[in-house]
Motif scaffolding. Structure first.
Motif, PDB file in Angstrom:
ATOM      1  N   GLY A  57      22.519 -21.921  77.443  1.00  0.00           N
ATOM      2  CA  GLY A  57      22.730 -20.999  78.545  1.00  0.00           C
ATOM      3  C   GLY A  57      21.829 -21.327  79.711  1.00  0.00           C
ATOM      4  N   ILE A  58      22.257 -20.910  80.910  1.00  0.00           N
ATOM      5  CA  ILE A  58      21.494 -21.080  82.141  1.00  0.00           C
ATOM      6  C   ILE A  58      21.398 -19.719  82.813  1.00  0.00           C
ATOM      7  N   ILE A  59      20.164 -19.322  83.184  1.00  0.00           N
ATOM      8  CA  ILE A  59      19.985 -18.094  83.943  1.00  0.00           C
ATOM      9  C   ILE A  59      19.244 -18.451  85.230  1.00  0.00           C
ATOM     10  N   THR A  60      19.749 -18.013  86.372  1.00  0.00           N
ATOM     11  CA  THR A  60      19.188 -18.408  87.653  1.00  0.00           C
ATOM     12  C   THR A  60      19.534 -17.387  88.725  1.00  0.00           C
ATOM     13  N   ASP A  61      18.750 -17.380  89.817  1.00  0.00           N
ATOM     14  CA  ASP A  61      19.097 -16.542  90.966  1.00  0.00           C
ATOM     15  C   ASP A  61      19.685 -17.372  92.103  1.00  0.00           C
ATOM     16  N   LYS A  62      19.926 -18.670  91.815  1.00  0.00           N
ATOM     17  CA  LYS A  62      20.623 -19.542  92.763  1.00  0.00           C
ATOM     18  C   LYS A  62      22.126 -19.427  92.515  1.00  0.00           C
ATOM     19  N   GLN A  63      22.906 -20.161  93.280  1.00  0.00           N
ATOM     20  CA  GLN A  63      24.353 -20.197  93.067  1.00  0.00           C
ATOM     21  C   GLN A  63      24.706 -21.505  92.356  1.00  0.00           C
ATOM     22  N   PRO A  64      24.769 -21.481  91.015  1.00  0.00           N
ATOM     23  CA  PRO A  64      24.986 -22.726  90.281  1.00  0.00           C
ATOM     24  C   PRO A  64      26.460 -23.131  90.269  1.00  0.00           C
ATOM     25  N   VAL A  65      26.669 -24.415  90.055  1.00  0.00           N
ATOM     26  CA  VAL A  65      28.020 -24.935  89.830  1.00  0.00           C
ATOM     27  C   VAL A  65      28.240 -24.959  88.325  1.00  0.00           C
ATOM     28  N   VAL A  66      29.216 -24.206  87.859  1.00  0.00           N
ATOM     29  CA  VAL A  66      29.496 -24.136  86.428  1.00  0.00           C
ATOM     30  C   VAL A  66      30.140 -25.450  85.998  1.00  0.00           C
ATOM     31  N   THR A  67      29.365 -26.263  85.275  1.00  0.00           N
ATOM     32  CA  THR A  67      29.844 -27.588  84.886  1.00  0.00           C
ATOM     33  C   THR A  67      30.259 -27.659  83.422  1.00  0.00           C
ATOM     34  N   ASP A  68      29.943 -26.639  82.638  1.00  0.00           N
ATOM     35  CA  ASP A  68      30.279 -26.639  81.220  1.00  0.00           C
ATOM     36  C   ASP A  68      30.623 -25.218  80.820  1.00  0.00           C
ATOM     37  N   ASP A  69      31.896 -24.935  80.539  1.00  0.00           N
ATOM     38  CA  ASP A  69      32.336 -23.574  80.227  1.00  0.00           C
ATOM     39  C   ASP A  69      31.948 -23.109  78.840  1.00  0.00           C
ATOM     40  N   GLU A  70      31.446 -24.020  78.008  1.00  0.00           N
ATOM     41  CA  GLU A  70      31.067 -23.613  76.661  1.00  0.00           C
ATOM     42  C   GLU A  70      29.701 -22.939  76.626  1.00  0.00           C
ATOM     43  N   VAL A  71      28.856 -23.226  77.625  1.00  0.00           N
ATOM     44  CA  VAL A  71      27.544 -22.580  77.670  1.00  0.00           C
ATOM     45  C   VAL A  71      27.613 -21.379  78.599  1.00  0.00           C
ATOM     46  N   ALA A  72      26.635 -20.481  78.479  1.00  0.00           N
ATOM     47  CA  ALA A  72      26.615 -19.250  79.278  1.00  0.00           C
ATOM     48  C   ALA A  72      25.914 -19.500  80.612  1.00  0.00           C
ATOM     49  N   TRP A  73      26.533 -19.018  81.683  1.00  0.00           N
ATOM     50  CA  TRP A  73      25.945 -19.109  83.021  1.00  0.00           C
ATOM     51  C   TRP A  73      25.713 -17.687  83.519  1.00  0.00           C
ATOM     52  N   ILE A  74      24.431 -17.333  83.714  1.00  0.00           N
ATOM     53  CA  ILE A  74      24.067 -15.971  84.082  1.00  0.00           C
ATOM     54  C   ILE A  74      23.388 -15.986  85.448  1.00  0.00           C
ATOM     55  N   HIS A  75      23.886 -15.155  86.344  1.00  0.00           N
ATOM     56  CA  HIS A  75      23.291 -15.053  87.683  1.00  0.00           C
ATOM     57  C   HIS A  75      22.558 -13.724  87.802  1.00  0.00           C
ATOM     58  N   VAL A  76      21.296 -13.790  88.318  1.00  0.00           N
ATOM     59  CA  VAL A  76      20.506 -12.583  88.545  1.00  0.00           C
ATOM     60  C   VAL A  76      20.053 -12.546  90.002  1.00  0.00           C
ATOM     61  N   LYS A  77      19.672 -11.364  90.466  1.00  0.00           N
ATOM     62  CA  LYS A  77      19.249 -11.237  91.862  1.00  0.00           C
ATOM     63  C   LYS A  77      17.841 -11.784  92.078  1.00  0.00           C
ATOM     64  N   ASN A  78      16.963 -11.553  91.111  1.00  0.00           N
ATOM     65  CA  ASN A  78      15.570 -11.998  91.233  1.00  0.00           C
ATOM     66  C   ASN A  78      15.144 -12.610  89.906  1.00  0.00           C
ATOM     67  N   LEU A  79      14.895 -13.913  89.903  1.00  0.00           N
ATOM     68  CA  LEU A  79      14.630 -14.600  88.644  1.00  0.00           C
ATOM     69  C   LEU A  79      13.268 -14.222  88.056  1.00  0.00           C
ATOM     70  N   ASP A  80      12.268 -13.987  88.896  1.00  0.00           N
ATOM     71  CA  ASP A  80      10.953 -13.605  88.374  1.00  0.00           C
ATOM     72  C   ASP A  80      11.019 -12.260  87.656  1.00  0.00           C
ATOM     73  N   ALA A  81      11.725 -11.309  88.259  1.00  0.00           N
ATOM     74  CA  ALA A  81      11.892 -10.003  87.617  1.00  0.00           C
ATOM     75  C   ALA A  81      12.699 -10.139  86.330  1.00  0.00           C
ATOM     76  N   ALA A  82      13.719 -10.983  86.361  1.00  0.00           N
ATOM     77  CA  ALA A  82      14.543 -11.200  85.170  1.00  0.00           C
ATOM     78  C   ALA A  82      13.734 -11.854  84.056  1.00  0.00           C
ATOM     79  N   LEU A  83      12.832 -12.772  84.433  1.00  0.00           N
ATOM     80  CA  LEU A  83      11.996 -13.434  83.425  1.00  0.00           C
ATOM     81  C   LEU A  83      11.080 -12.427  82.741  1.00  0.00           C
ATOM     82  N   ALA A  84      10.518 -11.491  83.501  1.00  0.00           N
ATOM     83  CA  ALA A  84       9.659 -10.463  82.904  1.00  0.00           C
ATOM     84  C   ALA A  84      10.454  -9.621  81.908  1.00  0.00           C
ATOM     85  N   ARG A  85      11.673  -9.245  82.281  1.00  0.00           N
ATOM     86  CA  ARG A  85      12.512  -8.452  81.360  1.00  0.00           C
ATOM     87  C   ARG A  85      12.921  -9.278  80.143  1.00  0.00           C
TER      88      ARG A  85
END
Length: 335
Positions: A57-85
């Protein structure tokens, strides 16, 4: 960690419908990603390497290009806050033992600790998070950042109290001779204003049965003496008549009061106006609004004496004047 829990806890948005449903680990560096990892991507250029290493899986606050549909792509508004959670969730599954340590004591612990069962967290959220994720269940994790501990929901243990078997033999301004637990240590680089803090650091280690050594003991950033020549160039310890002493403004008042013992030469205390300094220290004071005002007040050639800077680190000061602080050991017989 289940995918739906990660999405819910981080407040993220799942960008695809992956075939995976859970993660075995969390990686903050692409080189640390393994099969089953959730990779926290601060830089989208690192995603490809993480995927090659087996990230699920990939978690990011950027706009990623989904290159592999088998893995999870998660978008968050603030990655630092998401990392703490995310760390909160990880710690629920993987409980760890945390201990809060005041910053001035932590400086000594970095010099003293020799036990792999104690993990000292570095400054910086990303670096500290990486250490936690790589920690072992039996380790005690020591941290000097209360805000970080609160953000990740760490369960902090109550401090233990212990008396240290410490006897002072001789007292010099920048070094001490003492007996600790029956062992004599002669003229080590332990300044008088820092002795009580050093004893508190040793008491903490002994209370938690954490092994330590004095072989690397040195002056800490909270009380750093640097000898300089008349033009503010650092010189080997003990070889100049001018001494710059850089002190943390968070030191106890009695640490500063100890400096009142300097009677044999002139002393001057430099304070930024932003600091509320309450200490009955009997020496000339100079208040400054900004760094340029401070530098303008230091007229060269410098007169012999002690120049004490509260609330400033030595490396930062010498960056301002374009020189580098000497990292040499104490010379026998000083003060």
């Amino acid at each position: 960690m289940r995918l739906e829990n990660v999405v819910a806890v981080t407040g993220g948005r799942l960008l695809n419908t992956p075939s995976i449903s859970r993660f075995d680990s969390v990686a903050l560096l692409p080189s640390k990603a393994t099969r089953g990892s959730l990779f926290v991507a601060h830089d989208t250029d690192e995603i490809e390497e993480a995927l090659k290493n087996g990230a699920y899986g990939i978690i990011t606050d950027k706009q990623p290009v989904v290159t592999d549909d088998e893995v999870a792509w998660i978008h968050v508004k603030n990655l630092d806050a998401a990392l703490a959670r995310l760390l909160r969730l990880w710690l629920v599954i993987n409980p760890r033992k945390f201990l809060f340590v005041p910053p001035v004591i932590m400086e000594f612990l970095h010099l003293l600790v020799s036990d792999h069962e104690a993990l000292l967290l570095p400054a910086g959220t990303l670096e500290a998070s990486e250490k936690i994720l790589a920690s072992k269940e039996e380790q005690i994790i020591l941290c000097d950042d209360t805000l970080f501990l609160e953000r990740i929901g760490a369960s902090v243990m109550e401090p233990k109290k212990k008396e240290v078997d410490f006897t002072l033999v001789s007292d010099h301004l920048f070094e001490s001779s003492f007996i600790l637990d029956g062992v004599y240590h002669e003229r080590v680089p332990l300044a008088g204003p820092m002795r009580q803090i050093f004893k508190e650091a040793v008491a903490l280690l002994e209370a938690w049965h954490i092994r330590y050594t004095l072989s690397r003991l040195a002056h800490t950033p909270s009380f750093m003496p640097v000898f300089v020549d008349i033009f503010m160039n650092p010189v080997p310890f003990g070889s100049g008549e001018q001494v710059f002493v850089f002190c943390s403004d968070s030191l106890p008042a009695d640490s500063f009061a100890y400096l009142n013992r300097i009677k044999w030469t002139e002393s001057k205390l430099f304070l930024p106006t932003q600091i509320k300094f309450q200490c009955d220290i009997k020496m000339e004071r100079f208040l400054y609004e900004n760094e340029m005002e401070l530098l303008d007040s230091l007229h060269t050639p410098l007169k012999p004496g002690f120049y004490i800077f509260a609330g400033m680190k030595s490396d930062y000061f010498f960056d301002l004047v374009g020189t580098t602080a000497e990292k040499t050991t104490v010379t026998k017989g000083l003060f």
